[in-house]
Structures are given as C-alpha cells and as structure tokens.
Write a protein that holds these residues in place. Sequence first.
Motif, PDB file in Angstrom:
ATOM      1  N   GLY A  60       0.818  -1.216   0.000  1.00  0.00           N
ATOM      2  CA  GLY A  60       0.000   0.000   0.000  1.00  0.00           C
ATOM      3  C   GLY A  60       0.847   1.260   0.000  1.00  0.00           C
ATOM      4  O   GLY A  60       0.609   2.183  -0.771  1.00  0.00           O
ATOM      5  N   ILE A  61       1.869   1.286   0.919  1.00  0.00           N
ATOM      6  CA  ILE A  61       2.747   2.478   0.971  1.00  0.00           C
ATOM      7  C   ILE A  61       3.497   2.628  -0.343  1.00  0.00           C
ATOM      8  O   ILE A  61       3.635   3.723  -0.888  1.00  0.00           O
ATOM      9  CB  ILE A  61       3.725   2.344   2.152  1.00  0.00           C
ATOM     10  CG1 ILE A  61       2.951   2.335   3.480  1.00  0.00           C
ATOM     11  CG2 ILE A  61       4.744   3.476   2.144  1.00  0.00           C
ATOM     12  CD1 ILE A  61       3.807   2.082   4.684  1.00  0.00           C
ATOM     13  N   TRP A  62       3.982   1.483  -0.877  1.00  0.00           N
ATOM     14  CA  TRP A  62       4.739   1.518  -2.142  1.00  0.00           C
ATOM     15  C   TRP A  62       3.848   2.000  -3.290  1.00  0.00           C
ATOM     16  O   TRP A  62       4.264   2.814  -4.114  1.00  0.00           O
ATOM     17  CB  TRP A  62       5.286   0.130  -2.406  1.00  0.00           C
ATOM     18  CG  TRP A  62       6.091   0.011  -3.658  1.00  0.00           C
ATOM     19  CD1 TRP A  62       7.375   0.394  -3.863  1.00  0.00           C
ATOM     20  CD2 TRP A  62       5.667  -0.576  -4.898  1.00  0.00           C
ATOM     21  NE1 TRP A  62       7.787   0.098  -5.132  1.00  0.00           N
ATOM     22  CE2 TRP A  62       6.751  -0.490  -5.798  1.00  0.00           C
ATOM     23  CE3 TRP A  62       4.493  -1.157  -5.348  1.00  0.00           C
ATOM     24  CZ2 TRP A  62       6.692  -0.979  -7.077  1.00  0.00           C
ATOM     25  CZ3 TRP A  62       4.430  -1.644  -6.645  1.00  0.00           C
ATOM     26  CH2 TRP A  62       5.513  -1.550  -7.486  1.00  0.00           C
ATOM     27  N   VAL A  91      11.962  -2.780   0.534  1.00  0.00           N
ATOM     28  CA  VAL A  91      12.275  -1.863   1.651  1.00  0.00           C
ATOM     29  C   VAL A  91      10.979  -1.445   2.356  1.00  0.00           C
ATOM     30  O   VAL A  91      10.908  -1.389   3.588  1.00  0.00           O
ATOM     31  CB  VAL A  91      13.036  -0.629   1.114  1.00  0.00           C
ATOM     32  CG1 VAL A  91      13.157   0.434   2.199  1.00  0.00           C
ATOM     33  CG2 VAL A  91      14.427  -1.055   0.650  1.00  0.00           C
ATOM     34  N   ALA A  92       9.925  -1.141   1.563  1.00  0.00           N
ATOM     35  CA  ALA A  92       8.642  -0.749   2.160  1.00  0.00           C
ATOM     36  C   ALA A  92       8.055  -1.876   3.001  1.00  0.00           C
ATOM     37  O   ALA A  92       7.525  -1.650   4.094  1.00  0.00           O
ATOM     38  CB  ALA A  92       7.657  -0.351   1.053  1.00  0.00           C
ATOM     39  N   ILE A  93       8.179  -3.124   2.518  1.00  0.00           N
ATOM     40  CA  ILE A  93       7.641  -4.273   3.268  1.00  0.00           C
ATOM     41  C   ILE A  93       8.427  -4.465   4.564  1.00  0.00           C
ATOM     42  O   ILE A  93       7.856  -4.719   5.631  1.00  0.00           O
ATOM     43  CB  ILE A  93       7.676  -5.528   2.395  1.00  0.00           C
ATOM     44  CG1 ILE A  93       6.677  -5.392   1.234  1.00  0.00           C
ATOM     45  CG2 ILE A  93       7.354  -6.777   3.213  1.00  0.00           C
ATOM     46  CD1 ILE A  93       6.716  -6.517   0.232  1.00  0.00           C
ATOM     47  N   GLY A 122      13.392   5.433   8.210  1.00  0.00           N
ATOM     48  CA  GLY A 122      14.494   5.160   7.287  1.00  0.00           C
ATOM     49  C   GLY A 122      14.032   4.308   6.117  1.00  0.00           C
ATOM     50  O   GLY A 122      14.432   4.525   4.968  1.00  0.00           O
ATOM     51  N   GLY A 123      13.169   3.311   6.404  1.00  0.00           N
ATOM     52  CA  GLY A 123      12.666   2.470   5.322  1.00  0.00           C
ATOM     53  C   GLY A 123      11.803   3.258   4.349  1.00  0.00           C
ATOM     54  O   GLY A 123      11.934   3.121   3.125  1.00  0.00           O
ATOM     55  N   ILE A 124      10.897   4.098   4.905  1.00  0.00           N
ATOM     56  CA  ILE A 124      10.001   4.860   4.026  1.00  0.00           C
ATOM     57  C   ILE A 124      10.799   5.870   3.199  1.00  0.00           C
ATOM     58  O   ILE A 124      10.604   6.015   1.989  1.00  0.00           O
ATOM     59  CB  ILE A 124       8.924   5.567   4.857  1.00  0.00           C
ATOM     60  CG1 ILE A 124       8.011   4.532   5.514  1.00  0.00           C
ATOM     61  CG2 ILE A 124       8.112   6.531   3.994  1.00  0.00           C
ATOM     62  CD1 ILE A 124       6.977   5.130   6.451  1.00  0.00           C
ATOM     63  N   SER A 151      12.009  16.201   4.924  1.00  0.00           N
ATOM     64  CA  SER A 151      11.242  14.991   4.581  1.00  0.00           C
ATOM     65  C   SER A 151      11.596  13.844   5.508  1.00  0.00           C
ATOM     66  O   SER A 151      10.723  13.075   5.925  1.00  0.00           O
ATOM     67  CB  SER A 151      11.516  14.612   3.124  1.00  0.00           C
ATOM     68  OG  SER A 151      12.847  14.151   2.960  1.00  0.00           O
ATOM     69  N   VAL A 152      12.896  13.710   5.878  1.00  0.00           N
ATOM     70  CA  VAL A 152      13.302  12.631   6.788  1.00  0.00           C
ATOM     71  C   VAL A 152      12.750  12.892   8.189  1.00  0.00           C
ATOM     72  O   VAL A 152      12.258  11.984   8.870  1.00  0.00           O
ATOM     73  CB  VAL A 152      14.838  12.504   6.807  1.00  0.00           C
ATOM     74  CG1 VAL A 152      15.278  11.483   7.867  1.00  0.00           C
ATOM     75  CG2 VAL A 152      15.349  12.111   5.439  1.00  0.00           C
TER      76      VAL A 152
END
Length: 773
Positions: A60-62, A91-93, A122-124, A151-152
Amino acid sequence: MISANAAMTGSYDYSEVARSVLIAIAASYAALDLAGRVTAASGRARAAWLIGGASAMGIGIWAMHIKGMLAFHLPVPVEYHWPTFLASLLVAILASAVALYVASRQKMGMVEALAGSVIMAGGIAGMHYMGIAAMRLPATTQFSSLLVTFSVLFAILFSLVALLMAFDLREETKWTVPRRLGSATVMGFAVSAMHYTGMAAASFIPASPPDLSHAMSLSPFANNGIAIVTLIVLAAAMVTSSVDRRAAAGVQQLNLELERRVVERTAQLEDVNQALRKEIAEHKRADEAVRQSEDRLRLVIDTIPQQIWSSPPDGSLDFFNAQWLSFKGFTQEEVQRQGWQRMLHPDDRERVVRAWRESVANGTPYEQEERHRGADGQYRWFLARGVPLRNSEGRIIRWYGTNTDIEDRKEAEGRLRLVIDTLPALVWSKLPDGSADFLNQRFLEYTGLSLEEGLGWGWMLNAFHPEDRAEEEWRAAFAAGEAFEKEARLRRADGAYRWFLLRAAPLRDERGDVVKWYGTSTDIEDRKRAEEALLEAQYKLAQVTRTQAMGELAAAIAHEVNQPLTAIVTNANFSLRELKGSSPNLDDLRAAITEIVNDGTRASAVISRIRGLLMKGTPRRTELDINDVIHDVTILLRNELTRNHVSLRTDFASNLPRVPGDPVQLQQVLINLIVNAIEAMRTSTDRPRELQIRLEKNAHGILVQVQDSGPGIAPELADRIFEPFFTTKAEGIGMGLSISRSIIESHGGRLSIATASRGAVFQFTLPVTPNDA
C-alpha cells in the motif's frame, strides 16, 4: 525549448494526487487493523499475520509512492528501472514489518517507539528516494538538502505518531470504526506529506539521454492496474482480518462458556444428581444454540443472490444453497456425490469433470465456463469458480465455490463475433507464441481454409506463399512482443496469390506480459503493382535524363574521344615515314606503336563509360568504391571542365569502406551535380571558377559534397529545387535534381543542400556495407 542549465518545470495531476492519498489512507487503515491481529495471534499464526500484514501494508505504501510519482509530469519522457523499483518495494515491506512488530509488543516505551520510528522512517525515506533513483530520463537529479532533511524528519515524526496510534488501537476493545478511520486519515495525510516534501526536494536538470537497460515505461493501464491491485490486496487483508477476528471472537466466546461450565460443575460436585441434570440442560441449550446458529448461517447463505456450493476434500459435492437448487430444479438429495453432473450440457460434461478432478488432485483453484440446465430445461452459461480451504498444516479440509451467470456476456461476445465476421477485412487473433486461436469468416472464405486448417500455425503453413513461410522470422516477431507490420502473399481460394499487409498489436496484462495478439490482413496487391509501375516509370525517366545529359555533353565527349584518335593518327603517320626510310629507328617505332595502343585503350575506356550510361537494363547493385565512381566521372567531364575554365579539386578521405550501389545511377547523379555547378559558374567573371568534391565518413555512412564558387541558390528557391519540373534554366526540363534525389533515396541515403559561405553545396550520403561498417 528547455534550458540546458535550468531545472525542468514539473506539474502534478491532482486527480492522481488524490488517488495516491486515498491509497495511503487505505494502507494506514489496513495497518491499524492488522496491528490488532498480530497482537492477538501467537506462534506460527503471529508470524503469518506479521508477514502478510507487512506485505499488504508495504504494498500500500509503495503503491501510494508509485501513484505519487506518476502524478508528477515532466516535459520529457520518463521510464523506470524496474530492479530498483522492486528493491524499493522490499524496503517498504521490511519497514512495515518493523512497524507492526513494534506496535504489537506487549509493552512499548518511548525508547522502543523512537527506535522503531527511526527504522520505519528510514525504510520509508529509503523507498521514496530509491523510487526517484529508479527514474530514467534525459536529466540529472539534484536535491535540496533542507527539504530532504525536512522529509526525513517528517518521516520520523509521522512514523512515531503512527506507532503510537497503532499501539493505542491494537486492542480490539478500544477502537471504533470512526476512530480508526480518523487515525488512518491522519496517518495517510502524514505519509503523503512526507512523500510530496521529498518530491519537492528533487529538481531535474536537462542532460544526455539515460541508459534504458532494464527500464520500462508505465502506461495509464499499468498505472490504474497498480492502484486497483493495491486496493484489492488491502481489501483482502482487511476482509481476512475481519473474518479471523470474528472467528477468534467465536472461539473466545466458546472458551468462556466452557470455563463457566467447568466452574459450575466444580461448584455443584456436592450434589451430583443436580449437577448432572443441569449439565444435561446446558448441553441441550448449547446444542439448540448450535442448531440455531447453523440454521441462521444456512438462511444467510440461501438468501445470497448467488449459487454457492461446497465439497469435502475428495471433490464429491455435498452442499448446494437454495439459489443453486432453485435454478436447477433439484433437491439436496438428488445432487449428492456425482448427481450434480446431470445439469451439465452434454458437450461440456467431459471437459468440466476432467478440469474439476485435476483441480482436486492438484489442490489448485478451479475456474471454468460451463452450460447449466435450468429447471425449465434451458441451458445458460455460468462461470464456475472453486477454491480450497486449508488448515494450519496446509491440508485441504473443504472446497467452496460459486456459479455466476454469464449468459448475457456470452451473447454479447457472440454479437461481437458476428460483427467481426461481417467486417470487410481479414481479422484474426493469436496466442502469445503466434499460434492462431481465432480467424474471422472473411479470412476463411478468402483462403478457402476450414477453421481447423487455419488454427495453430496453419494460418501460415496452409495459406502463405512458400517463399514467405519464414517461420523463424514470424516466431521472432511475436517473441519480440512489439507491434509490427509484415508483407506476405496469401493464397486465395482459387489458388491465386495476392500481396497482403499483416498488422499485429499485442494485448498485455497488468504485469506487461503479452496475453493475446490481435491483427488484420489487408490486400495491398494493387498498391504493389502501382509501386512496380512507378519504379519502372522512374527508371525510364532516368534513362531519358541520362541520354539528354550525354547529348548536352556531346562536344566534351567528342573532344575526349578525339584526343586519343588524333594521337593515334600522328603516331601512325610517324611510323609509316620511318618504315619508308632506308634505316628505320626501331626504338622510335616501338615507342610510337606503344603510344598508339595506349591511346586506343584510352578511347575505348571513354566509349565504354558512355555506353554504360546510355545502355538500357535493370539496375544492378554491387559493392563499389565511391572513389572509383567519382574518378570515372571526372575523366568523362575533364574536357567540359577545361572548356569552361573550371579548376577541379578533390578531397578524399583514406580507407573509406565500400558502399552497395548501382555505379551507373551514381555516375548519373554526380554528372548532374557537376554539370549544374559548371553552368552556375558560367556567369561568374569576378571570381575564380572552382569546383570541389569532398568525401568523408560520418555516422550515417559516406558523405559526398559537390561545391561550386557560383552565385549560390536563392533562399526562396531552396525548398523547391528538388521538385519535379522546377528549373531556373531556360532550356531545362527540371527533372535532373528530382531524379537524382530519387536515386540516392533508393540507395538508402538523402540528397540535400548544405549551408555554405560561398557558392552552392549539394551533398548526399550513402550507407556502407554492414561488414565494412
């Protein structure tokens, strides 16, 4: 015009932006829902929920990130490096797995929350900037350090808020749908804010074309497919969570009930008889409750407007809901075991039974289009689907399925096929490998083939001219997966062959794989004949033009032949005088006779060149040295250059590759350009008359330039100079340059006018032989 140093101006499709925010909210809602299931589960079930939840949340995020990037438009084409895209999905998962793991723990202090939010952020952020890194466009990417930092920081802050919300709402008793939906909305807007802040941090500076290996472009179909598949995955995750939650609630209720009974039994041990009576009464009430529950469930299933059936693991169907029985006109007892097969159409029975047995044997989902007989005796088309239900060990414990009425769709398909069969064109479809699975009636009528003869590869083997049955070339065209056009001769039903143009276009699935080819075959026989007639007319016109050019150069050619003849006569008279003398000088005689032979050879070569230019015949292509062609033309026109006081200078590059071409046609082009240059310089009295011929190799092949020192070509005439019958000479017919351009284009090159500081420059290119290139 895009400046080479200025950043490109991008724009957003706000409808796509809205859809990306919607996906973010849906993913956030699913994450909150799944956090509760991960918390409630234990053992293997907890691991399964953690993996499945992380996959759904990560997708979903990806997908939100993908939609957000596709909403951003630049004035240049953008493709994406798919390995990097897939890596960003992983990375998103992983980031989602960390978030669910932290939120589902029994306790979560501020340290754990901060650590989890940093890892998740960090992943997002990594997924976001990997997505930007996957972009392939003719530009370099520059980032604003300030906006990247924001953004971070946003990602860390939003991740912390998301973890706290998920931890607070993970207990099933603490949440309501409005509360969870509100939290999901906050989280969705937070994720979107981080994404678009990250997008604002990037600017794109024009640069050279990128490396497009492993790159792909995302069509609107794929774009919408990503959103639809993502929403389906999230919906499936939430439905699965809801079903599991209800099942768990039922089990918990039963456990509580059982515990209550045990307490009652323990408390009533003193009075065994009374306890037994109460226990019997409780059992009766429980049995009655179970029976009532089953009746309610059956009532629900029977009222669903869908035919539903189920089967034990061996595939012998034993349950059919009221909708199924009502349509077929059977009782539950009549269709037990294999009795249900009686409602299948006789033509479908063997296929359907075989497919069902294969699914049961392999444990794979079942799907078939079948004709079922209704209670009125009429058959209708149904789409039957069945899926296995497995236990925790993966063993099938039951099959569940549905039948969906598709009679209207099949009728629409039949009408569509009727339309296709009446189209005045040969229409067909093929499988991904190129084997035909449909040929319309016009195709069968034209070729005289039966449907069985034309299917598979029969469309080529049984209908094409033997010289056009290059099966490997056709298979390669289909394997390439790109739309293509090919010409071939098809045999008519009466045995005559005609030329056809075959056009094929692929149909792709959401992954971009070809699932079907659709195409047409168009009769181009008349066009081919017209092209052949045009080529013949062009050849004859070129022959006339060459003859006219030779007539205009008659004086120069006569002088070119007359010079060696005069020398021959002079040396012959000298030889006769020597022979009449009393003591002839044999050395002088030998030298004179040698010159006679050389001059005769020279005159013969000139005549051969003239005969080659005037001789009729089909064009012949050979690999030739363009230096030799130019040398022969300059010899032929040497006297014409001298007579008009024109000095010739050649500038040839060394080690030029050979070119495929017709020497006579190329000589005609060069003669036309040189004669035009000589005529242009005849009026020049205030400057030297100079003609320069240059040869060099470039990226397109061999470049030939002919430049004079005349008055040049007026700008208003430059666009018309190659038009047929356009001329600036009183005695000209205006076909020389037009024919010359046609000759060069038939050799795969182009004749044009180049910019020059003085005079006029005509130039043309000739492609080189592939081996020499």
